[in-house]
Scaffold this motif. Structure first.
Motif, short mmCIF file in Angstrom:
data_model
loop_
_atom_site.label_atom_id
_atom_site.label_comp_id
_atom_site.label_asym_id
_atom_site.label_seq_id
_atom_site.Cartn_x
_atom_site.Cartn_y
_atom_site.Cartn_z
N ASN A 66 38.13 22.43 -22.09
CA ASN A 66 38.56 21.78 -20.85
C ASN A 66 38.75 22.84 -19.77
N GLY A 67 39.09 22.41 -18.57
CA GLY A 67 39.22 23.36 -17.46
C GLY A 67 40.43 24.27 -17.59
N THR A 68 41.47 23.79 -18.25
CA THR A 68 42.67 24.60 -18.46
C THR A 68 42.36 25.73 -19.44
N THR A 92 47.68 23.40 -5.77
CA THR A 92 46.63 23.18 -6.77
C THR A 92 47.23 22.36 -7.89
N ALA A 95 47.44 23.24 -13.87
CA ALA A 95 46.62 23.97 -14.85
C ALA A 95 46.37 25.41 -14.39
N ASP A 164 38.77 29.51 -9.60
CA ASP A 164 38.95 28.20 -10.23
C ASP A 164 38.07 27.22 -9.44
N ALA A 166 37.14 24.21 -10.47
CA ALA A 166 37.27 22.88 -11.11
C ALA A 166 36.93 21.74 -10.15
N GLN A 167 37.07 22.01 -8.83
CA GLN A 167 36.79 20.96 -7.85
C GLN A 167 35.55 21.31 -7.01
N SER A 189 36.02 22.66 -14.67
CA SER A 189 36.51 21.54 -15.48
C SER A 189 35.47 20.44 -15.39
N LYS A 194 35.83 14.75 -12.10
CA LYS A 194 35.34 15.88 -11.30
C LYS A 194 33.91 15.64 -10.82
#
Ligand SMILES: *Cc1c(COP(=O)(O)O)cnc(C)c1O
Length: 373
Positions: A66-68, A92, A95, A164, A166-167, A189, A194
């Motif tokens: 996962n992204g974490t 943010t 995570a 990061d 993730a987005q 992520s 997403k």
């Protein structure tokens, strides 16, 4: 009311729309994994990792759970250890800072820029101490704004620079390169909502340092050299083969989906331009990934209620900045990051997904205009 109330609510996101669009390719990819039965470390993982490295212009990619875990693995593989400080944004998802703590280091917050809502370069520079080892930059909402400036500070102070993303799947810098290539490594992520979403949890680390990616792979798979030899203690943070196959099938549509997000964002920006709202466009030449389209107004709660009565779902990303979360209460940071605190009070996320129907976009714009009239 300026437009008819739609018979169904305007959805904030619709993860099943991409499934409907790519159904046959997704089913074929899943079927192949089910027939092969290579559910752990299967063929589809390598295939996805190579395709995603190519998409993000990085030398190598390691899929993970996962992204974490992607963030934690990237920090550990980069050499972050107990006693280190890592500077990051309070605006943010938790995570980002959790991963710093999971890697044994201490998250240190710095305020954001009111233009981009990303880390402010000057604030980052002021937060540097002799213990600072890295800057963890978040491309919030998919906006790469400020990343080049923060990477330059990392370079000047000999710090690691981790992004990061993730987005930010699909976001690009003015030179056309995908985000995530400014420093040490980048993380993604594939949480279902997403820009590129799995059918469950998944994540990835990308880097131009192939040794770092090999370390990520090793840590994510119990420190294994081979089946029975463990070079170190790692963990189980592997990506599922089934998720990799699904992601590979969906990756082919990512670029057109990000284009659709950009078209929706320009329609919103155009329809809202004369209103007392603050927007966060990407800096000139950058391609925004528009994971979220957000507006800022001191009347945020009223506007959110108004849109709800017009059948429009909205979100808030994020209502409580990290430094004011109960989890960080003992640090007494209230008032220290005023831009993040004001943003948390004023930000509102509008419906955004590639297949958002045109009449829904118009309905959202009309409803916001009627609020300010
Ligand atoms: C979603 C997200 C994460 C965490 O990803 P998971 O896959 O849910 O673990 C990390 N950072 C940011 C900025 C995110 O938006």
């Amino acid at each position: 009311m300026t437009s008819a109330q739609p018979s169904r609510p305007v959805q904030f996101n619709d993860v099943s729309a991409s499934y409907a669009e790519l159904r046959d390719a997704i089913h074929a990819a899943m079927d192949e994994v089910l027939r092969r039965g290579d559910f752990i470390n299967g063929q589809a993982i390598t295939r996805f990792e190579q395709a995603f490295a190519t998409y993000t212009n990085s030398a190598a990619c390691a899929g993970c759970a996962n992204g974490t875990s992607a963030l934690e693995l990237a920090l550990k593989a980069a050499g972050i250890k107990p006693g280190d400080e890592v500077i990051t944004t309070p605006m943010t998802f938790i995570a980002t800072s959790e991963a710093i703590t999971l890697a044994g280091a201490t998250p240190v917050f710095a305020d954001i820029s009111p233009q981009t809502l990303n880390l402010d370069a000057a604030a980052v520079e002021k937060a540097i101490t002799p213990r600072t080892r890295a800057i963890l930059f978040v491309h919030l909402h998919g906006n790469p704004g400020g990343s080049i400036e923060c990477a330059e500070i990392a370079r000047r102070h000999d710090l690691l620079f981790i992004e990061d993303c993730a987005q930010a799947h699909g976001a690009r810098l003015p030179d056309g390169s995908h985000v995530g290539n400014l420093g040490t490594a980048s993380t993604y992520s594939f949480f279902p909502a997403k820009n590129l979403g799995a059918f469950g949890d998944a994540g990835a680390v990308c880097s131009n340092n192939t040794d770092l990616i090999a370390r990520v792979r090793r840590i994510a798979n119990h420190g294994r050299k081979d089946k029975y030899v463990h070079l170190e203690e790692g963990t189980n943070a592997r990506m599922d083969t089934l998720q990799a196959a699904i992601l590979h099938a969906k990756l082919s549509a990512l670029d057109s989906h990000v284009d659709q997000r950009n078209q929706i964002a320009s329609q919103y920006a155009d329809g809202l331009k004369s209103l007392p709202l603050r927007l966060q466009p990407a800096p000139d030449g950058c391609r925004h990934a528009w994971h979220l389209f957000t507006v800022r107004t001191p009347r945020r709660d009223e506007l959110q209620n108004h849109l709800a009565t017009h059948g429009i779902q909205t979100g808030i990303h994020y209502p409580i900045p990290l430094h004011l979360q109960p989890a960080y209460e003992n640090r007494n940071l209230q008032g220290r990051f005023p831009v993040a605190e004001q943003t948390a009070r004023e930000t509102l996320s509008l419906p955004m997904y590639p297949q958002l129907p045109r009449h829904d976009i118009i309905h959202v714009i009309d409803a916001i205009q009627s609020f300010f009239r």
